[in-house]
Scaffold this active site. Structure first.
Site, PDB file in Angstrom:
ATOM      1  N   LYS A  79      78.177  49.427 -59.494  1.00 19.85           N
ATOM      2  CA  LYS A  79      78.240  48.298 -58.441  1.00 19.85           C
ATOM      3  C   LYS A  79      77.450  48.355 -57.026  1.00 19.85           C
ATOM      4  CE  LYS A  79      81.444  45.580 -59.894  1.00 19.85           C
ATOM      5  NZ  LYS A  79      82.622  45.155 -60.295  1.00 19.85           N
ATOM      6  N   THR A 105      96.104  38.409 -58.045  1.00 20.05           N
ATOM      7  CA  THR A 105      97.021  37.288 -58.566  1.00 20.05           C
ATOM      8  C   THR A 105      98.035  38.221 -59.079  1.00 20.05           C
ATOM      9  OG1 THR A 105      95.436  35.347 -58.823  1.00 20.05           O
ATOM     10  CG2 THR A 105      97.723  35.271 -60.324  1.00 20.05           C
ATOM     11  N   GLU A 155      94.613  33.788 -53.947  1.00 15.87           N
ATOM     12  CA  GLU A 155      92.784  33.088 -53.962  1.00 15.87           C
ATOM     13  C   GLU A 155      93.073  32.055 -54.896  1.00 15.87           C
ATOM     14  OE1 GLU A 155      89.763  34.116 -51.848  1.00 15.87           O
ATOM     15  OE2 GLU A 155      89.440  32.059 -52.571  1.00 15.87           O
ATOM     16  N   ASN A 168      98.109  27.723 -60.525  1.00 12.77           N
ATOM     17  CA  ASN A 168      97.182  27.844 -62.820  1.00 12.77           C
ATOM     18  C   ASN A 168      97.441  27.516 -63.638  1.00 12.77           C
ATOM     19  OD1 ASN A 168      94.729  28.507 -61.100  1.00 12.77           O
ATOM     20  ND2 ASN A 168      95.080  31.590 -62.004  1.00 12.77           N
ATOM     21  N   PHE A 172      90.547  18.263 -63.632  1.00 15.07           N
ATOM     22  CA  PHE A 172      91.799  18.610 -64.611  1.00 15.07           C
ATOM     23  C   PHE A 172      91.566  18.119 -66.240  1.00 15.07           C
ATOM     24  CE2 PHE A 172      90.790  23.114 -64.079  1.00 15.07           C
ATOM     25  CZ  PHE A 172      89.977  23.193 -62.991  1.00 15.07           C
ATOM     26  N   LEU A 173      91.162  17.015 -66.227  1.00 13.91           N
ATOM     27  CA  LEU A 173      91.109  15.945 -67.593  1.00 13.91           C
ATOM     28  C   LEU A 173      90.496  15.738 -68.696  1.00 13.91           C
ATOM     29  CD1 LEU A 173      94.271  13.238 -66.329  1.00 13.91           C
ATOM     30  CD2 LEU A 173      94.165  15.274 -66.925  1.00 13.91           C
ATOM     31  N   GLY A 193      88.736  19.138 -74.326  1.00 14.31           N
ATOM     32  CA  GLY A 193      87.768  20.036 -74.731  1.00 14.31           C
ATOM     33  C   GLY A 193      88.187  21.145 -75.989  1.00 14.31           C
ATOM     34  N   CYS A 249      91.336  33.591 -65.459  1.00 16.48           N
ATOM     35  CA  CYS A 249      92.204  33.504 -64.405  1.00 16.48           C
ATOM     36  C   CYS A 249      93.032  33.112 -66.216  1.00 16.48           C
ATOM     37  CB  CYS A 249      91.700  32.690 -63.801  1.00 16.48           C
ATOM     38  SG  CYS A 249      91.380  33.964 -62.481  1.00 16.48           S
ATOM     39  N   LYS A 273      82.651  28.434 -69.164  1.00 13.07           N
ATOM     40  CA  LYS A 273      82.217  27.405 -67.995  1.00 13.07           C
ATOM     41  C   LYS A 273      80.728  27.555 -67.383  1.00 13.07           C
ATOM     42  CE  LYS A 273      83.782  26.998 -64.043  1.00 13.07           C
ATOM     43  NZ  LYS A 273      84.495  26.885 -62.212  1.00 13.07           N
TER      44      LYS A 273
HETATM   45  N1  LIG Z   1      87.558  35.839 -60.846  1.00 12.63           N
HETATM   46  C1  LIG Z   1      87.632  34.573 -60.557  1.00 12.63           C
HETATM   47  O1  LIG Z   1      87.487  33.561 -60.542  1.00 12.63           O
HETATM   48  C2  LIG Z   1      89.426  35.043 -59.666  1.00 12.63           C
HETATM   49  C3  LIG Z   1      90.003  34.021 -58.723  1.00 12.63           C
HETATM   50  C4  LIG Z   1      91.129  34.152 -57.865  1.00 12.63           C
HETATM   51  C5  LIG Z   1      91.741  34.787 -58.182  1.00 12.63           C
HETATM   52  N2  LIG Z   1      91.205  36.157 -59.206  1.00 12.63           N
HETATM   53  C6  LIG Z   1      92.152  36.773 -58.966  1.00 12.63           C
HETATM   54  O2  LIG Z   1      91.845  37.914 -58.518  1.00 12.63           O
HETATM   55  C7  LIG Z   1      91.578  39.114 -58.486  1.00 12.63           C
HETATM   56  C8  LIG Z   1      90.496  40.126 -58.751  1.00 12.63           C
HETATM   57  O3  LIG Z   1      89.439  39.628 -59.583  1.00 12.63           O
HETATM   58  P1  LIG Z   1      88.228  39.587 -59.825  1.00 12.63           P
HETATM   59  O4  LIG Z   1      87.314  38.046 -61.078  1.00 12.63           O
HETATM   60  O5  LIG Z   1      87.419  39.624 -59.026  1.00 12.63           O
HETATM   61  O6  LIG Z   1      88.260  41.326 -60.755  1.00 12.63           O
HETATM   62  P2  LIG Z   1      86.647  42.313 -61.599  1.00 12.63           P
HETATM   63  O7  LIG Z   1      87.559  42.990 -62.071  1.00 12.63           O
HETATM   64  O8  LIG Z   1      86.065  40.720 -61.125  1.00 12.63           O
HETATM   65  O9  LIG Z   1      86.678  42.742 -60.195  1.00 12.63           O
HETATM   66  C9  LIG Z   1      88.131  43.767 -59.722  1.00 12.63           C
HETATM   67  C10 LIG Z   1      86.643  45.246 -58.788  1.00 12.63           C
HETATM   68  O10 LIG Z   1      88.115  46.101 -58.612  1.00 12.63           O
HETATM   69  C11 LIG Z   1      87.334  47.188 -58.581  1.00 12.63           C
HETATM   70  N3  LIG Z   1      88.539  48.225 -58.662  1.00 12.63           N
HETATM   71  C12 LIG Z   1      89.955  48.599 -59.513  1.00 12.63           C
HETATM   72  N4  LIG Z   1      90.620  49.157 -59.845  1.00 12.63           N
HETATM   73  C13 LIG Z   1      89.662  49.762 -57.942  1.00 12.63           C
HETATM   74  C14 LIG Z   1      90.112  50.811 -56.428  1.00 12.63           C
HETATM   75  N5  LIG Z   1      91.290  51.034 -57.063  1.00 12.63           N
HETATM   76  N6  LIG Z   1      89.810  51.276 -55.599  1.00 12.63           N
HETATM   77  C15 LIG Z   1      88.337  50.176 -55.200  1.00 12.63           C
HETATM   78  N7  LIG Z   1      88.109  48.874 -56.161  1.00 12.63           N
HETATM   79  C16 LIG Z   1      88.916  48.676 -57.860  1.00 12.63           C
HETATM   80  C17 LIG Z   1      86.887  47.263 -59.970  1.00 12.63           C
HETATM   81  O11 LIG Z   1      85.730  47.831 -60.166  1.00 12.63           O
HETATM   82  C18 LIG Z   1      85.632  45.889 -59.652  1.00 12.63           C
HETATM   83  O12 LIG Z   1      84.355  45.561 -59.389  1.00 12.63           O
HETATM   84  C19 LIG Z   1      92.863  39.587 -60.243  1.00 12.63           C
HETATM   85  O13 LIG Z   1      93.988  39.882 -59.511  1.00 12.63           O
HETATM   86  C20 LIG Z   1      92.419  37.875 -60.599  1.00 12.63           C
HETATM   87  O14 LIG Z   1      93.384  36.876 -61.187  1.00 12.63           O
HETATM   88  C21 LIG Z   1      90.144  35.352 -59.350  1.00 12.63           C
HETATM   89  O1  LIG Z   2      89.760  19.288 -67.051  1.00 10.71           O
HETATM   90  C1  LIG Z   2      88.949  20.737 -67.658  1.00 10.71           C
HETATM   91  C2  LIG Z   2      89.081  21.246 -66.832  1.00 10.71           C
HETATM   92  C3  LIG Z   2      88.333  22.877 -66.585  1.00 10.71           C
HETATM   93  N1  LIG Z   2      88.393  23.433 -68.226  1.00 10.71           N
HETATM   94  C4  LIG Z   2      87.863  24.931 -68.591  1.00 10.71           C
HETATM   95  O2  LIG Z   2      89.260  25.073 -68.081  1.00 10.71           O
HETATM   96  C5  LIG Z   2      88.658  26.956 -67.102  1.00 10.71           C
HETATM   97  C6  LIG Z   2      89.118  27.217 -65.860  1.00 10.71           C
HETATM   98  O3  LIG Z   2      87.355  26.254 -65.645  1.00 10.71           O
HETATM   99  P1  LIG Z   2      88.045  26.405 -64.063  1.00 10.71           P
HETATM  100  O4  LIG Z   2      89.353  26.609 -63.251  1.00 10.71           O
HETATM  101  O5  LIG Z   2      87.585  25.803 -63.200  1.00 10.71           O
HETATM  102  O6  LIG Z   2      87.291  28.211 -63.437  1.00 10.71           O
HETATM  103  P2  LIG Z   2      88.087  29.155 -63.072  1.00 10.71           P
HETATM  104  O7  LIG Z   2      86.702  29.510 -62.391  1.00 10.71           O
HETATM  105  O8  LIG Z   2      88.762  29.566 -64.527  1.00 10.71           O
HETATM  106  O9  LIG Z   2      89.350  28.624 -62.159  1.00 10.71           O
HETATM  107  C7  LIG Z   2      90.437  28.653 -62.635  1.00 10.71           C
HETATM  108  O10 LIG Z   2      90.877  30.289 -61.636  1.00 10.71           O
HETATM  109  C8  LIG Z   2      91.005  30.689 -60.837  1.00 10.71           C
HETATM  110  C9  LIG Z   2      91.587  31.851 -60.919  1.00 10.71           C
HETATM  111  O11 LIG Z   2      92.947  31.920 -60.648  1.00 10.71           O
HETATM  112  C10 LIG Z   2      91.535  29.732 -60.014  1.00 10.71           C
HETATM  113  O12 LIG Z   2      91.696  30.773 -57.993  1.00 10.71           O
HETATM  114  C11 LIG Z   2      90.935  28.619 -60.060  1.00 10.71           C
HETATM  115  O13 LIG Z   2      91.642  27.746 -58.274  1.00 10.71           O
HETATM  116  C12 LIG Z   2      91.102  27.818 -61.213  1.00 10.71           C
HETATM  117  O14 LIG Z   2      90.856  26.161 -61.212  1.00 10.71           O
HETATM  118  C13 LIG Z   2      87.105  26.577 -68.426  1.00 10.71           C
HETATM  119  O15 LIG Z   2      86.855  27.653 -69.676  1.00 10.71           O
HETATM  120  C14 LIG Z   2      86.663  25.806 -68.335  1.00 10.71           C
HETATM  121  O16 LIG Z   2      85.877  24.765 -69.406  1.00 10.71           O
HETATM  122  C15 LIG Z   2      88.748  21.598 -69.038  1.00 10.71           C
HETATM  123  O17 LIG Z   2      88.757  22.817 -69.882  1.00 10.71           O
HETATM  124  N2  LIG Z   2      88.849  21.061 -68.738  1.00 10.71           N
END
Ligand SMILES: NC(=O)c1ccc[n+]([C@@H]2O[C@H](COP(=O)([O-])OP(=O)(O)OC[C@H]3O[C@@H](n4cnc5c(N)ncnc54)[C@H](O)[C@@H]3O)[C@@H](O)[C@H]2O)c1
Ligand SMILES: O=c1ccn([C@@H]2O[C@H](COP(=O)(O)OP(=O)(O)O[C@H]3O[C@H](CO)[C@@H](O)[C@H](O)[C@H]3O)[C@@H](O)[C@H]2O)c(=O)[nH]1
Length: 447
Positions: free
Chosen positions: A36, A122, A153, A210, A251-252, A255, A262, A322
């Site tokens: 990566k 998280t 986040e 969430n 979020f209403l 589907g 998440c 999505k």
């Molecule tokens: N994906 C989202 O939309 C989203 C949004 C909000 C919060 N979160 C939270 O944020 C966190 C990260 O989510 P993500 O989707 O970015 O995960 P991800 O799996 O996409 O990325 C995690 C990264 O961490 C790396 N990693 C693991 N162990 C490591 C180490 N010891 N040192 C350095 N790097 C290491 C992995 O190689 C990977 O690239 C989770 O707790 C998730 O729940 C995710």
């Molecule tokens: O009215 C709605 C809105 C969303 N969805 C579904 O819900 C899922 C999640 O959608 P969305 O929340 O837009 O995307 P995420 O990237 O999963 O984001 C959620 O999860 C993240 C990880 O924690 C948080 O940071 C965000 O605030 C939270 O919205 C998807 O499958 C959507 O299709 C529905 O079915 N109906």
């Protein structure tokens, strides 16, 4: 300008690191995944997120954004260390804390001066304290101090850059005023609201947010299922409900339920946290059950529409959980496509971005197509699982010519029922009335 290490260069670490660089900080994004990091160093972004590549290119060119697999060196060269590693669902439902613990050990080993350790992953309540203990136990120089902050986040995939640059709020939890103020100052250029709290409450805010959003989705899906049975239209019901400012319209959308990296894992994790604390979170467990069942309605609707599925060809439009992402984690397609295949149909699938991520996760017999039209050709029914713009805007006249039979199952309620029916399709939605009532919707008082 702050010197920041972001550990974990996934969806969250890469996006937030890039946005922190964009507001003028020097960021080192690090990851143990050397492939990566090598890609990022060559300018290849390993995930699909609109606008991310352009912003990475801009900030690497400006020297504000660096990538390394030497996590220890990145920690030593920074004053603030963000933890953004994965916390995936373990087999028993709780968050797997392995990666967070590994990083905490590493931070301890490389703590060469005062640093603020900020957790963005998280995590269950109590993780901040756990990180503090692990870092303390692994400190090379016991006289060196540090503070721990929780800064969860809230970005959504598909709109991550915009969510990060225009965040609704920054939640900052710590027992140290000095550390809280530093992280609040770091967020000042985003012009966002800052919510200061303690570590434990900040960690809980993320799960509660969430879980609440997931509850809204399961609630409207349950209403949609009732609408179908009693002859109401869920789109109008949700619009009518959403006009109440206490409820809000977001979020209403009914589907086939929520997927993604998440909501599924975080709802499970919170239910597990509740169980561990001695509280049976029945409401959240019902939300999860409702979501699991909602995916099954697609094959039920298919059976209703075309009778036996065996031997039929089904076009599946959309595979990602999505639109605007290549992320397949807990995508509804991962349940629905294997089910259709198991019932004996052949599947022609189209997704504009997620095909390569989907291939190893779906049955080998699935045929992947480069366009909506290719997927529709010769099929007996079309199933929409993700509302990508190219799917919502498909040419229905052409679709009708290409398909064997004109059956459309719209798992995202994203096509106008009137329009599909005018084109001669049999339309099956999730809780919509077959045809819109003319003149319905929001009007001003003097209508
Ligand atoms: N994906 C989202 O939309 C989203 C949004 C909000 C919060 N979160 C939270 O944020 C966190 C990260 O989510 P993500 O989707 O970015 O995960 P991800 O799996 O996409 O990325 C995690 C990264 O961490 C790396 N990693 C693991 N162990 C490591 C180490 N010891 N040192 C350095 N790097 C290491 C992995 O190689 C990977 O690239 C989770 O707790 C998730 O729940 C995710
Ligand atoms: O009215 C709605 C809105 C969303 N969805 C579904 O819900 C899922 C999640 O959608 P969305 O929340 O837009 O995307 P995420 O990237 O999963 O984001 C959620 O999860 C993240 C990880 O924690 C948080 O940071 C965000 O605030 C939270 O919205 C998807 O499958 C959507 O299709 C529905 O079915 N109906």
């Amino acid at each position: 300008m702050q010197k920041i290490a972001v550990i974990g260069t996934g969806y969250v670490g890469l996006v937030s690191g890039t946005c922190f660089a964009e507001i003028g900080n020097r960021i080192i994004c690090c990851d143990i995944d050397e492939t990566k990091i090598a890609s990022l160093r060559r300018g290849i972004v390993p995930i699909y997120e609109p606008g991310l590549k352009e912003l990475i290119d801009k900030n690497t060119a400006a020297g504000r954004l660096l990538f390394t697999s030497d996590v220890g060196a990145a920690i030593e060269a920074s004053d603030i260390v963000y933890i953004a590693v994965g916390t995936p669902m373990s087999e028993t439902g709780e968050a797997d804390m392995k990666y967070v613990k590994d990083v905490a050990r590493k931070i301890g080993e490389h703590l060469n001066g005062y640093k603020i350790i900020v957790n963005k992953s998280t995590v269950p309540v109590g993780t901040g304290e756990l990180v503090r203990q692990i870092v303390s136990n692994h400190r090379k120089y016991p006289s060196v101090h540090f503070d721990v902050v929780s800064n969860p986040e809230f970005l959504r995939e598909g709109s991550a850059i915009s969510d990060c640059m225009n965040m609704d709020r920054a939640v900052i939890g710590s027992s140290s005023d000095k550390a809280s103020k530093a992280i609040a100052d770091l967020h000042a250029p985003f012009g966002t609201r800052i919510y200061l709290t303690d570590l434990e409450s900040a960690e809980m805010i993320k799960y509660a947010a969430n879980a609440f959003l997931a509850t809204k989705i399961s609630f409207i899906n349950a209403i949609a299922n009732i609408c179908e049975r009693v002859g109401a239209d869920v789109v109008q019901v949700s619009e009518g409900m959403g006009l109440d400012s206490r409820i809000g319209g977001k979020f209403l959308q009914a589907g086939i339920g929520y997927g993604g990296s998440c909501f599924p894992k975080d709802t499970f994790a919170l239910a597990h946290i509740a169980d561990q604390s001695g509280y049976d979170f029945e409401l959240l467990k019902a939300v999860i059950r409702t979501n699991d069942k909602q995916r099954l309605i697609v094959t039920d609707k298919l059976k209703q529409a075309i009778g036996t599925i065996e031997g039929k060809r089904i076009a599946v439009l959309g595979l990602a959980f999505k639109p605007h992402t290549d992320d397949m984690r807990y995508a509804p397609s991962l349940t629905i496509v294997p089910e259709i295949v198991q019932l004996g149909a052949s599947v022609s699938a189209f997704d504009p971005i997620a095909t390569e991520t989907a291939k190893p996760l779906l049955p080998e017999s699935v045929r992947y197509c480069g366009t909506v039209e290719e997927a529709l050709e010769g099929c007996d029914a079309c199933v929409i699982l993700t509302e990508w713009p190219e799917i919502v805007g498909m040419d229905l006249t052409r679709a009708k010519r290409l398909m064997n039979a004109t059956v459309l199952i719209d798992g995202r309620n994203c096509i106008s029922p009137l329009s599909v029916q005018q084109h001669g399709f049999t339309y099956h939605s999730v809780g919509r009335r077959p045809v819109n009532v003319v003149g319905s919707g929001l009007h001003t008082a003097n209508f």
